[in-house]
Design a protein around this motif. Structure first.
Motif: not given
Length: 504
Positions: A145-150, A411-412, A419-426, A466-470
């Motif tokens: 089992l590998l939870p918390r792996h994206f 991560g960023p 900004h990523a959160e705002a883009l997601r909402d938009a 770079g990248t993050s899960m978000a």
């Protein structure tokens, strides 16, 4: 970090495949959050299966094809539904306890079904099933089992379209990239409901598997057909909670304020019409009367009946001050199910060698333009088992290339995250506004243009910071949104869950 089979997603389809494979294969079950955090535990209604004496596979197939509005694959539907009885028996063998009526299983009815054929565990069927399977999975030594792996992308031997040999993961807890190798990969990652602003889908439903498969060279089909559940609970604290289709199956009536029924004006089947028809009818009445919601009324039923059949819904509503034994329930359509997805046959095989797709991430042809209620859990069990059987017929070949050593994931910064959160909402607001229950040519073109601009911004953030899960989820949401819009634009008319007022 080398296995025989890697399964991305720990819902019903993924766990079913894992349990069938584990006695003979080394299996990794990957989830980007907790194992029980997906859509499967949220399923209320049940599993459609033609078990009654007066029912048949042919009747169930006919109802499925009718709901699918001419876009279902009749052969695939017959093959999947013919295995429904075995699927129920398999779940019972895993320890699932279904509601009974005497010596037989209790069967309820839902919209689009001409018979009572819904096997259920009160109104918490998904939770009951997943609790039993989760217990089995945790006790199976052949499953890691590998939870918390994206899951980021499929690892291939060459360009897109070449055979799959593993998956690149983001280990969220340790902030590192991990390449995991396997002779077969199963995408059981769920749907893409989070592309909409209002949805019953869990936060994890960001279309990851669909976007990964598209980048890997798989065909994606029927993405225009996002099913909107007609009766999402309309309350600021509802948290995407649904009022099960079975409430209407047991006599619930849709009413306007003032108590007037309206569904008979829209369809002769009234409240038991397929979901796309009911959702559009509610949408039309809300716009006509300037309403935020309509009412679902089952207060004519006795409280004891409601407590027996709908204990979860009763308790949830009561906690919000709504007594369904007395009060009508405020409801409105909400994005619910991705009818399309990764093109897969009835063994789960995709067009990329060694890569399988099952569950909501896949498009087998069963659902067509509109999913028949309670066919989704059935498909998860049948397809999870079918994919496992097909993989077991193939040699567990050793992986040719050793995985690379894990590397740190940077991560960023805080500003980029905002900004990523705002883009997601938009993006989500855009999709709900222009690509919702009812669409127009102009709205779809506006959505296409704006998604293109959002995608360019997302790529710039990923390349620079770079990248993050978000960010990875945002990239996938934008990719899936583009697939939905492009498919909707390509439709010549309206059918099922896709309704364009310019092409009725």
């Amino acid at each position: 970090m080398e296995f025989d089979v890697i399964i991305i997603g720990s819902g019903l389809a993924g766990m079913t495949a894992a349990l069938e494979l584990a006695p003979r294969r080394r299996v990794a079950l990957v989830a980007k959050g907790p194992l029980m955090d997906g859509a499967s535990p949220r399923a209320q209604g049940g599993i459609a299966a033609p078990l009654a004496l007066e029912d048949s596979v042919a009747d169930h197939v006919r109802d499925t094809l009718t709901a699918g509005a001419g876009l279902s694959d009749a052969t695939a539907a017959r093959q999947i539904i013919a295995q429904a009885r075995d699927a129920i028996a398999w779940l019972q063998h895993q320890g699932v306890g279904f509601t009974r009526a005497g010596d037989a299983l209790h069967l309820t009815q839902e919209g689009g079904h001409g018979r009572r054929r819904i096997v259920h565990s009160a109104d918490a069927t998904g939770r009951c099933i997943m609790d039993a399977l989760h217990d089995r999975v945790r006790r199976q030594p052949g499953i890691t089992l590998l939870p918390r792996h994206f899951a980021i992308d499929v690892i291939q031997r060459g360009a897109a379209g070449t055979p799959c040999q593993g998956v690149r993961l983001l280990d969220i807890e340790h902030a590192r990239y991990v390449d995991m190798m396997a002779s077969h990969v199963v995408l059981a990652s769920g749907g893409a409901g989070q592309v909409y602003d209002t949805t019953s889908a869990p936060p994890s439903a960001t279309g990851d598997g669909i976007a990964m498969a598209w980048r890997a060279g798989c065909r994606i089909a029927n993405m225009a057909f996002t099913q909107f559940h007609p009766t999402g609970l309309h309350h600021p604290q509802s948290g995407g909670f649904l009022i099960s289709e079975a409430v209407r199956g047991e006599g619930g009536l849709l009413r306007l304020p003032g108590a007037r029924r309206f569904m008979p004006d829209h369809d002769p089947r009234a409240e038991l019409a397929p979901r796309d028809i009911v959702a559009r009818a509610i949408h039309q009445e809300m716009r006509r009367h300037g309403l935020d919601c309509v009412h679902l009324d089952i207060s004519h039923r006795l409280r004891d009946f409601l407590l027996t059949h709908f204990p979860t819904i009763h308790a949830h509503c009561l906690a919000l001050g709504i007594d369904m034994a007395v009060d009508p329930i405020p409801v409105a359509p909400t994005a619910h199910y991705t009818c399309g997805g990764i093109v897969a046959d009835t063994t789960g095989r995709t067009e990329v060698a060694n890569l399988y797709a099952v569950g909501e991430a896949a498009c087998t042809g069963l659902h067509g333009a509109n999913r028949l209620a309670s066919n989704s859990l059935l498909e998860c069990v049948v397809m999870g088992r079918s994919a496992a059987r097909d993989i077991l017929l193939r040699p567990a070949a050793s992986v040719r290339h050793a995985p690379a050593a894990p590397t740190p994931a940077h991560g960023p910064d805080a500003q980029t995250r905002q900004h990523a959160e705002a883009l997601r909402d938009a993006l989500r607001r855009l999709m709900s506004r222009e690509v919702g229950v009812v669409r127009t040519d102009a709205g779809l073109l506006r959505a296409k243009s704006q998604i293109g601009a959002l995608t360019a911004q997302i790529k710039a953030y990923c390349d620079r910071d770079g990248t993050s899960m978000a960010l990875l989820e945002l990239r996938n949401l934008a990719q899936v949104a583009a697939l939905i819009v492009n498919d909707a634009i390509a439709q010549c008319g309206s059918r099922g869950a896709h309704f364009n007022t310019d092409r009725p």
